[in-house]
Design an enzyme around this catalytic site. Structure first.
Site, PDB file in Angstrom:
ATOM      1  N   GLY A  46      48.135  42.931  51.171  1.00  0.00           N
ATOM      2  CA  GLY A  46      48.861  41.414  50.968  1.00  0.00           C
ATOM      3  C   GLY A  46      47.807  40.375  50.908  1.00  0.00           C
ATOM      4  N   GLN A  51      44.520  31.866  50.649  1.00  0.00           N
ATOM      5  CA  GLN A  51      43.321  32.980  50.919  1.00  0.00           C
ATOM      6  C   GLN A  51      42.504  32.758  49.588  1.00  0.00           C
ATOM      7  OE1 GLN A  51      46.071  36.217  52.330  1.00  0.00           O
ATOM      8  NE2 GLN A  51      44.186  36.456  53.514  1.00  0.00           N
ATOM      9  N   CYS A  89      43.402  41.079  58.508  1.00  0.00           N
ATOM     10  CA  CYS A  89      43.601  40.181  57.532  1.00  0.00           C
ATOM     11  C   CYS A  89      42.395  40.031  56.706  1.00  0.00           C
ATOM     12  CB  CYS A  89      44.227  38.793  58.096  1.00  0.00           C
ATOM     13  SG  CYS A  89      44.136  37.300  56.746  1.00  0.00           S
ATOM     14  N   LEU A  90      42.605  39.798  55.450  1.00  0.00           N
ATOM     15  CA  LEU A  90      41.427  39.784  54.801  1.00  0.00           C
ATOM     16  C   LEU A  90      40.630  38.492  54.920  1.00  0.00           C
ATOM     17  CD1 LEU A  90      42.605  41.058  51.271  1.00  0.00           C
ATOM     18  CD2 LEU A  90      41.224  42.374  52.919  1.00  0.00           C
ATOM     19  N   HIS A 131      53.555  38.257  57.939  1.00  0.00           N
ATOM     20  CA  HIS A 131      52.150  37.657  57.808  1.00  0.00           C
ATOM     21  C   HIS A 131      51.724  37.020  56.618  1.00  0.00           C
ATOM     22  CE1 HIS A 131      47.697  38.848  58.453  1.00  0.00           C
ATOM     23  NE2 HIS A 131      47.546  38.307  57.210  1.00  0.00           N
ATOM     24  N   GLU A 132      52.118  37.127  55.519  1.00  0.00           N
ATOM     25  CA  GLU A 132      51.850  36.490  54.251  1.00  0.00           C
ATOM     26  C   GLU A 132      52.796  35.067  54.271  1.00  0.00           C
ATOM     27  OE1 GLU A 132      49.161  37.242  53.031  1.00  0.00           O
ATOM     28  OE2 GLU A 132      49.365  39.431  53.627  1.00  0.00           O
ATOM     29  N   HIS A 135      50.942  32.383  56.309  1.00  0.00           N
ATOM     30  CA  HIS A 135      49.662  31.761  55.757  1.00  0.00           C
ATOM     31  C   HIS A 135      50.121  30.504  54.979  1.00  0.00           C
ATOM     32  CE1 HIS A 135      46.365  34.401  56.168  1.00  0.00           C
ATOM     33  NE2 HIS A 135      46.808  35.426  55.857  1.00  0.00           N
TER      34      HIS A 135
HETATM   35 NI    NI Z   1      46.225  37.438  56.181  1.00  0.00          NI
END
Ligand code: NI
Length: 161
Positions: A46, A51, A89-90, A131-132, A135
């Site tokens: 995701g 991000q 998380c990236l 999660h997304e 963000h």
């Molecule tokens: Ni993330």
């Protein structure tokens, strides 16, 4: 299509509330395809617009490499149950932590053509959506983590969904 630079924890763009997407412009369409490319390249499931430095309510998810989803202006309608598991998380590279979230989510959003849809999801997909969605309100999973953040070894990372 192009890879975008993934912003990392500590950068203020990840702590801000995103604004709704008003319409699909060529810029937004390009952003969506770049976000998929960037997510796949980084081995994530995701990726949310902030991000890559864009403060818009938009994220992409593909949990199994076969079901790409675009969520624009998502709205969580319902959640239930509970799941506890490892999350990463990236924007927090090399780390993971245990997070408890609802096991079920019902979400309303618009797709890449601004068509409204309602999706019910469980388990990993539900976790990814929540999660997304966080963000978009400037919230990282690290604020939900139970116990310390752990280091991900390369081997474990390749096994992550
Ligand atoms: Ni993330």
């Amino acid at each position: 299509m192009a890879l975008r630079n993934i912003r990392e924890a500590g950068e203020s763009v990840l702590e801000k509330k995103c604004k709704p997407v008003k319409e699909i412009t060529p810029k937004i369409t390009e952003l969506i395809s770049d976000m998929f490319e960037t997510m796949y390249d980084a081995g994530g499931v995701g990726l949310a617009a902030p991000q890559v430095g864009i403060l818009r309510r938009l994220f992409v998810i593909d949990c199994d490499g076969e079901h790409p989803y675009v969520f624009i202006n998502p709205e969580i309608l319902e959640t239930s149950g509970e799941q506890t598991g490892e999350e990463g998380c990236l924007s927090v590279p090399g780390k993971c932590g245990i997070v408890t979230r609802p096991n079920y989510v019902k979400v309303k959003a618009f797709d890449g053509e601004m068509k409204e849809f309602v999706l019910e999801a469980e388990e990993l997909l539900a976790r990814a959506i929540l999660h997304e969605n966080d963000h978009l309100d400037g919230i990282l999973y690290t604020s939900h983590v139970e116990g310390p953040l752990q280091d991900v070894s390369y081997e474990e990372e390749t096994e992550e969904e």
